[in-house]
Every structure is written in C-alpha cells, then in structure tokens.
Design a protein around this motif. Sequence first.
Motif, short mmCIF file in Angstrom:
data_model
loop_
_atom_site.label_atom_id
_atom_site.label_comp_id
_atom_site.label_asym_id
_atom_site.label_seq_id
_atom_site.Cartn_x
_atom_site.Cartn_y
_atom_site.Cartn_z
N LEU A 238 -0.98 -10.78 -14.23
CA LEU A 238 -0.89 -9.85 -13.22
C LEU A 238 -2.39 -9.20 -12.80
N GLY A 239 -2.47 -8.60 -11.53
CA GLY A 239 -3.75 -8.05 -11.17
C GLY A 239 -3.59 -6.86 -10.33
N SER A 240 -4.40 -5.94 -10.30
CA SER A 240 -4.30 -4.92 -9.44
C SER A 240 -5.17 -5.02 -8.16
N ASP A 241 -6.10 -6.15 -8.12
CA ASP A 241 -7.05 -6.61 -7.00
C ASP A 241 -8.06 -5.50 -6.90
N GLN A 242 -7.84 -4.48 -5.78
CA GLN A 242 -8.72 -3.44 -5.41
C GLN A 242 -8.22 -2.32 -5.01
N ALA A 243 -8.99 -1.33 -4.92
CA ALA A 243 -8.75 -0.15 -4.37
C ALA A 243 -8.28 0.07 -3.01
N PRO A 244 -9.23 -0.64 -2.04
CA PRO A 244 -8.55 -0.61 -0.64
C PRO A 244 -7.48 -1.63 -0.55
N GLY A 245 -6.39 -1.06 -0.46
CA GLY A 245 -5.20 -2.33 -0.24
C GLY A 245 -4.13 -1.85 -1.07
N ASN A 246 -4.48 -2.02 -2.41
CA ASN A 246 -3.37 -1.60 -3.22
C ASN A 246 -3.52 0.00 -3.72
N ASN A 247 -4.66 0.55 -3.64
CA ASN A 247 -4.85 1.81 -3.81
C ASN A 247 -5.18 2.24 -5.26
N CYS A 248 -4.34 1.54 -5.98
CA CYS A 248 -4.58 2.08 -7.63
C CYS A 248 -4.63 0.80 -8.52
N SER A 249 -5.34 1.20 -9.58
CA SER A 249 -5.51 0.08 -10.54
C SER A 249 -4.70 0.72 -11.73
N ASN A 250 -3.53 0.31 -11.95
CA ASN A 250 -2.44 0.80 -13.13
C ASN A 250 -1.59 -0.15 -13.18
N MET A 251 -1.62 -0.84 -14.55
CA MET A 251 -0.99 -2.04 -14.70
C MET A 251 0.74 -1.77 -15.05
N PHE A 252 1.02 -0.62 -15.11
CA PHE A 252 2.32 -0.03 -15.13
C PHE A 252 3.03 -0.14 -13.69
N ASN A 253 2.29 0.24 -12.76
CA ASN A 253 2.35 -0.21 -11.44
C ASN A 253 2.74 -1.54 -11.07
N GLU A 254 1.79 -2.31 -11.41
CA GLU A 254 1.83 -3.73 -11.22
C GLU A 254 3.15 -4.25 -11.78
N MET A 255 3.44 -3.68 -13.10
CA MET A 255 4.91 -4.45 -13.76
C MET A 255 6.06 -4.00 -13.06
N LYS A 256 5.94 -2.57 -12.50
CA LYS A 256 6.98 -2.13 -11.86
C LYS A 256 7.34 -3.07 -10.40
N PHE A 257 6.17 -3.10 -9.71
CA PHE A 257 6.25 -3.92 -8.63
C PHE A 257 6.78 -5.21 -8.69
N THR A 258 6.16 -5.87 -9.70
CA THR A 258 6.66 -7.22 -9.92
C THR A 258 7.84 -7.41 -10.02
N ALA A 259 8.42 -6.62 -10.91
CA ALA A 259 10.00 -6.82 -11.32
C ALA A 259 10.89 -6.49 -9.92
N ILE A 260 10.43 -5.24 -9.43
CA ILE A 260 11.12 -5.06 -8.06
C ILE A 260 11.22 -5.90 -7.05
N LEU A 261 9.91 -6.25 -6.74
CA LEU A 261 9.52 -6.89 -5.39
C LEU A 261 10.41 -8.27 -5.51
N ASN A 262 10.54 -9.08 -6.82
CA ASN A 262 10.89 -10.34 -7.05
C ASN A 262 12.54 -10.07 -6.95
N LYS A 263 12.98 -9.06 -7.72
CA LYS A 263 14.56 -8.92 -7.43
C LYS A 263 14.96 -8.85 -5.81
N CYS A 264 14.16 -8.13 -5.28
CA CYS A 264 14.52 -8.27 -3.72
C CYS A 264 14.34 -9.42 -3.17
N LYS A 265 13.26 -10.08 -3.52
CA LYS A 265 13.08 -11.35 -2.74
C LYS A 265 14.24 -12.29 -3.15
N ALA A 266 14.69 -12.31 -4.49
CA ALA A 266 15.78 -13.13 -4.83
C ALA A 266 17.00 -12.46 -4.43
N GLY A 267 17.36 -11.49 -4.09
CA GLY A 267 18.47 -10.71 -3.96
C GLY A 267 19.22 -10.65 -5.37
#
Lengths: 479, 479
Positions: free
Chosen positions: B317-346
């Motif tokens: 996982l990667g946080s990419d950059q501050a403009p765009g993602n706004n934060c560099s926080n791997m807890f944030n990335e873990m959470k988004f990875t789980a939740i966005l993929n749940k919603c993508k898969a339904g």
Amino acid sequence: MKKNLDLLFAHATLITMQGEGTGILEDGALGVCGSRIEVVGPSREVLAAYTADRLIEAEGKALMPGLIDAHIHTGDGLLRGVSQDLDNWMQHGLWPFEQELRKDPDAVRKGSMLNILEALKAGTTTFCDFDTPMTEIVQNHIRLGTRARVAELISELPKENRTALGELYQFDPAEGDRKLRRNLRLCEEWNGAANGRITCMLGPQGADMCSRELLEEVREAAARLDTGIHMHVAQGDRETNQMQLRYGKRTIPFLDEIGYLTPRLMAVHLTEATDEETRYLAGKGAGMVLCSGSIAIIDGIVPPAAAFLQASSRLALGSDQAPGNNCSNMFNEMKFTAILNKCKAGSPAVFPAWRVLRMATIEAARAIGLGQQIGSLEPGKKADLLLIDLTQPGLSPVIQAPVRNIVPNLVYSARGSEVEMVLVDGKVLVEDFRVQGIDEKQVVREAQLAADRVAQRAVQPFAAIPATPLRGMMQRGEL
Amino acid sequence: MKKNLDLLFAHATLITMQGEGTGILEDGALGVCGSRIEVVGPSREVLAAYTADRLIEAEGKALMPGLIDAHIHTGDGLLRGVSQDLDNWMQHGLWPFEQELRKDPDAVRKGSMLNILEALKAGTTTFCDFDTPMTEIVQNHIRLGTRARVAELISELPKENRTALGELYQFDPAEGDRKLRRNLRLCEEWNGAANGRITCMLGPQGADMCSRELLEEVREAAARLDTGIHMHVAQGDRETNQMQLRYGKRTIPFLDEIGYLTPRLMAVHLTEATDEETRYLAGKGAGMVLCSGSIAIIDGIVPPAAAFLQASSRLALGSDQAPGNNCSNMFNEMKFTAILNKCKAGSPAVFPAWRVLRMATIEAARAIGLGQQIGSLEPGKKADLLLIDLTQPGLSPVIQAPVRNIVPNLVYSARGSEVEMVLVDGKVLVEDFRVQGIDEKQVVREAQLAADRVAQRAVQPFAAIPATPLRGMMQRGEL
C-alpha cells in the motif's frame, strides 16, 4: 465602554458555515456569553468593541461549529470490533455479545460513556443517541456535558423472538406499548433538561419491527409533542422481505401511506431504498442520515445519498455503532462520505469537501430539527465550538490563496486528534486535547472491566453459533 | 547467566505477522539488541532468559512491525489540499503550484521533511520515496532516522513540455539520460547508507514518459545493480492514449514485451489496468502498490487489487502524495483499502482486516524486496517497531476471546494518533507520541514559510488557468 464577554477567541480562521458555502473568515474573532455566541467578526472589529474574562489567542487554529453525529447507538460501545468482515455480522458474530450486553445495564452504560468520550474528543458535540435504556444512557450526556437529542428504541417484537429466517415476525402489542410508554416517559422527564442540551425524539426501530397501529400511535405522539421521529428506514433486505410479506409493499411506499414522509422523519440508512424512492422521500421533506462507514463495513454498500441530494439538502451523517463501524468520529464519516460517493459515481468532483462539511454541521442541524440552535457560528446560536490545531503535521501547511486548503484538509486529512478544545453550551469540555473534569483513564478502565464480563458470558452462546467464519479466523491466527 | 539486551518490551500483545495470519501472541515479550530483534516469545520465557538496559512494561499495548508506505512522493508535502474535488486535478489546479514548487529545492526539502514527520508519527517506518532531487530528500530520512527505499524520477520528457493534449509526447534523450545518470549516482552514493537503512531503486516515471531504449537501459541497470524498479504503471487514460499512439499497445502488454514483468517491478497504481492484465502481471511475479486513498480522491476509482490477489500476494500500500490524498498515514490506507474494496465487490467479507494489515507489513516488505529484513517480528529482523496504546478510547475495550477485536480495531478504528513509540533500526524515533531529537514545531514552521513563498509565486500562473472550478469555489465561499 466595551462590553465584557465570558470568552473571546481572537485571530482564528473562522469556519462559520454561514451562507451557502463554508463561510470562512480569516483572522476572525468570536465571543461567547453564557451558553451562546455573542459576536462573530473580524478580529480588529471585535477586539475594539469587547473585552473578555478569558481571551484565547487562536492564530494557527481554526474555530468551527461542533460536529453532529445524527445517528449513534452509544449503548453498543463495548462491542467494538467483535464481528467484522462477515456476510452476516449479526447472525454470524454479534448476536451472542449483544444478548449478553443487553442483560447487563451497567455494561451498556459504561460502553456508552466510552463511546461518547471517544466522539467528544474527536469533535462531536451533538449526539442523536438512539438506544435503550435511554433514561440511563442520557445521564452520560449530562455528566460529560454533551448535547444530545435522544430516543428510545421502540419495537413490538416479543422479548424472546423465535421467528425463523424468512417467516413473518410475530408482534407482541404489550411489548410495543411498554416501549412506546418508556419513550414517552423519556420525553416527559428529559426533554429540555440541562439548559435545553437534552431534547427528545421518538424512536421506532423500523417499519418491520412495529405494527401499523403502533407506528400510527408514534406518529400521533410526535405531532402532539411537536418532535421528530428517529427511525431506521429500508435498512436491509430482511426488512424489505418482512414488509413485502406483511403488506405487499416496500418500506417507503408503506411509510408514505401511513403519513410518515414529513419533515418530522429522520430516515436512517436507506441502504435498500431505490434512487427513485429516495428522491421521493426527500421531496416530501423527510431528512436522511447517512452512515457511510458503518454501511460500507457491514454491507459493502454506499447508500443512495447522491439521489437524496437531488431533491433535498436535509442530509446528516451518523457513526452508527462501535461494532461494525468501529469508531465514532465525524471526521472519519466526512471522509468516507466524500470518498465512497466519488467512487460510486466514478467522479472525483462529486461530494466536495465543503459540502460534506456542511452535512456534519449546518445541514445536519437542520435535518435533526436544531437548525435554529446549532450548526453554524452566528450570534444567538449555542456556543458549541471546536478549536482545531492547524499546525499539526497532517493539516500543515495552511494556504489561503490562490486556493484555500483548510476545508479539504479537514475533510481528507484530519483524524479528530487535531481537536484541541471543545465547547458545548458555552462550557469548555475539552481543553489542551483532554476532557475536563473526567478521568479519561477511569472511563476506559471501567469499560474494560465491563467488557471482560460480557465477553466471558458470551463464550458459551458464541460457541453455539452453528457456522461462523470468525471461529476459523481465530483458529488460523488471523484475529 | 541471563543475556543482556538493549531494550526489552514485556507483557505486550505482540502482533508478530509471522505465519499466514497476524501471528498474535498475548502477553508477549520482545528484545532488541543493536539494530535487530533478538528474541520474541511469551513474557515469562523471555524474562527468565534475558535482562535489559531498558525494560518497557507494555501491558495494555500492542507491539507490531512498523508500517511500510510503498509509494510516496514526499517532495510534494507542501501542496496538501490545494487541488481537490476536480475532474482533472493536475490541469485544473495542481500544475501552477507544482511548477513553482519544483523551482525551489528548499521548498521541496521542507515539504518532504513535514511529510515524513507526519507519516512517522502515524507509524510509517519504511518509505519507498519516489521523488526528485532524491539526493537531497534522502537526507531528511537520514536526519529523522526512517528507513527509506528511494528512487529518482526518470523521465525523458523535455524540460519545457509543450505537447498539446492528445498529441504524442516528444522525447529528449539527453534529458532522459541525465535523469538516468542521476538515479545511478543516487544508487552509488546512497545504497546501503546509514547501516543499510537507505537502499535505492530505479524509478522510470511511466512507460509513456520514457522511450523504449531508455526503459531498456533502466532494466539492464536494475539487473546489474540487483535492485528493483519503482514505476507508475497504467496510471491513467493519458498514459494509455500515449502507449496506443506510440506502440499501438496498452501499457502492460508493452511492458511484457520489453521484459519488465518480473519480480523486480513494483507496479504502482494499475488504475487503468484491466483485471486480466492485472492477473497476468501478478502471475509474472511483479509486485503491485495500491494507493487507495489517493486514487479514490483523484480519480473516483478503486484499482484492480482484488484481481491482483487472485494471482499473487505481493501487494503493498502507498499514500502517494499530499496534494490528492492529503495525508500520509498507513492506518488511513489500510482502512480505505478494506472498505473501498468491500464496496467495489458489494461484499463485507472481502479484504478482511487481518489481510490488509499484512499488506502494510509483511506482504509489503516482500513486494518491495525487503522481506528478509522487515515486515514481521522475528529474531534477526531489523527492529522497526510500533508500540500502540490500546487504552485510547477508539481502541478500547480490548477483547481476546471468544473473538479477538484488536486487529479489526487497528484497521477500522485506529487513526495513527495511537502510536506511542516508534523504533527504526533499533533506535527510538518516537516516544510518548513525540518525535525525538527534532523540534516538530520548527519543522512545521519552516514548511509553512516555504509554502507561503510557493503559494505567492503560484498566484499568477494559477490566474492563467483558463477554466478551473477552484476559482468559482473560492469566489462562492466554499473554500
């Protein structure tokens, strides 16, 4: 002679939420007198006209309205994270914990206290707390000083509900009546308490869990008391099945038929509502509460908030509960609301940061019926305020021109831990990041002890769940 | 006689990430000697066999491997939040800021410092920093003590790129050569520096931004240096158009043809890759870096990580950059990875918490080529560790049976602010939530001053953007 204030913030970036945007004012000042905001304006003007018992120099900080959590079951606070990543979180994991928790009112109270503390530290000042026994839980809001708009859960399901999956629920009118009366007693005893910080609503748990007659009684009571109805609406396919079995209709057409689609209704979730139903409900003036984090984690669904916004702006956000969503943090809800809806629409331009911030402040206040009291920084409104430290690394640097980055950073980067100070009703509840007058560690310790008890009692009923993926996850060392 | 350690943590919940799950050990102890983990085991056994210069009682805390941010452009740190909620963030907002920033190497350095500080406090210990001039940025990692696997951006686009939208980019081979040589110099000067904390990779910016010849040179250099290739792959429709125009092929078939699909490749984003291309790339052994927050905010897209996982576990996982993602926080990335993929898969069952935690630790370590060094708590590995305060309200209560709630709460509730202590290479970088040996406020102040300068210079070029929705958002008081 200058007028004297209780408290005066000077040289802050004010995010007033006045007007149609975020109403930002650079180098602004705000004065508090008693429980209310007395003045909002440029620092120079306000400092020329007022003195104060306490002057807070707020350079490098943002001052904004407290956040509104429009749907939270704080009584579930102890069950954070016990039932995740399942196709059916309630049947496959949560149920035994929930049953044991609800036999132990002290555990419910301790969990609620923890949940409110967590949310308050992250900037939630108003809680639409929807739980039971609310006559006890409400005392946590009294103790912590938070604003709460509370409702009891009214359901007509029998105490021992033995309906098999797919069968029509049996109702127990005596149970329904008992719960309605409990909610009415809550209204009598608590509405307007604590200088108006506590207000009450009615709380039918769902259209599938109450008979038509009970729902009609609730509707009449709400009209008589001139208050709102806090209700799960179209929250899952089980609800839809029950409604089809019982009435041959889906939830929203049924609610329309019994006169529920009015501005009194706060319709929570709408997970299973179609876009058309949602627009129809919105057009009737009902509010919607969107629980982005919770519904994404529990169901993998992004509810039809975009459809709702086509017809109404009465959209508020809620954190729902600790098992499922895991956290009660309105910064989290704002962020998920923006991002999940962008991905649903396949467009980064929808649900912009400023609009989502409105959903957690001024639009929420209107949706829950407190638009005259809270939700923006305006003279005469209640002093429910957050001071945010913009020098925290995740909110830095601050750029004001040619594009101001504060609001996007609050929505996309803030975590809640940047909330330095919280006022509710003019009283300082959090200062220097710490809750005042409460031993936070003690709240956590008491919740832990109660959780140990509940978890211990849940061991046997959990073992009796025939097939839960959680057992394999524990055995394989994943949890 | 007992062996003496430098540092010994006792009575912690160890999240070892050993085995196929999370390898949790209740009441565990971990000893550090020099830069490495010496022992991991039950507290009783370890305390019986070892003494230590410093004993840390860690009851109520979790000890886990440091988090790995596998794709970050720290040099963009100053531009947090300046270009959000747009259909084309680069053309409609970011470009004038980016141009001015890149003329000011001091501003790049100051922003990078802020960005690393932010991430470190939230538990990131290893950074795959992909930016330029890396010979300067890398010194921030030296100064802060973080582990970094760095690459320069190699592009063959001319300094003044005047290609109209839709036209084939012109290449400037001299420019490409200069940048490749700069990356090679970085490798020579810095690979293995600071006790091996700094390692180097090669960084072609994208298959559309380098000629085939240059890409082949990079591939040969990577083989010669036995290192990896950090590269944006299929990152947008502009890239796809360029590849079609130039080669009549999409990116992944082209990369296959030139021998890039090997375990050396860290393919970042794959935003525009089809599921089939993604599985093919995964099957060839290449790693994938998923930037969930960034791609959701910038593009409204959830990349094909689920397809990747069908063929490989080399997903980081990667946080990419501050403009765009706004934060560099791997807890944030873990959470988004789980939740966005749940919603993508339904489906709420996919991307469970434990698996996402692996993507930020052990699987990431393997994907970036450091699997022997970091990513799990095992004797002989580097002591890159986080101590997490589980008594923070958002992580409480802790339940160990019948279901353990710690990992779900770390993924779905933790914000990064619960990270109490961070070690990298055996050295304590964060203690009691504060970065050691660095004046945090000073880092923020310096970044603010540099940002003021860059923003000021961006006013004119920003005004020259013909049609940016940001102007209206500012004028309407939304920002």
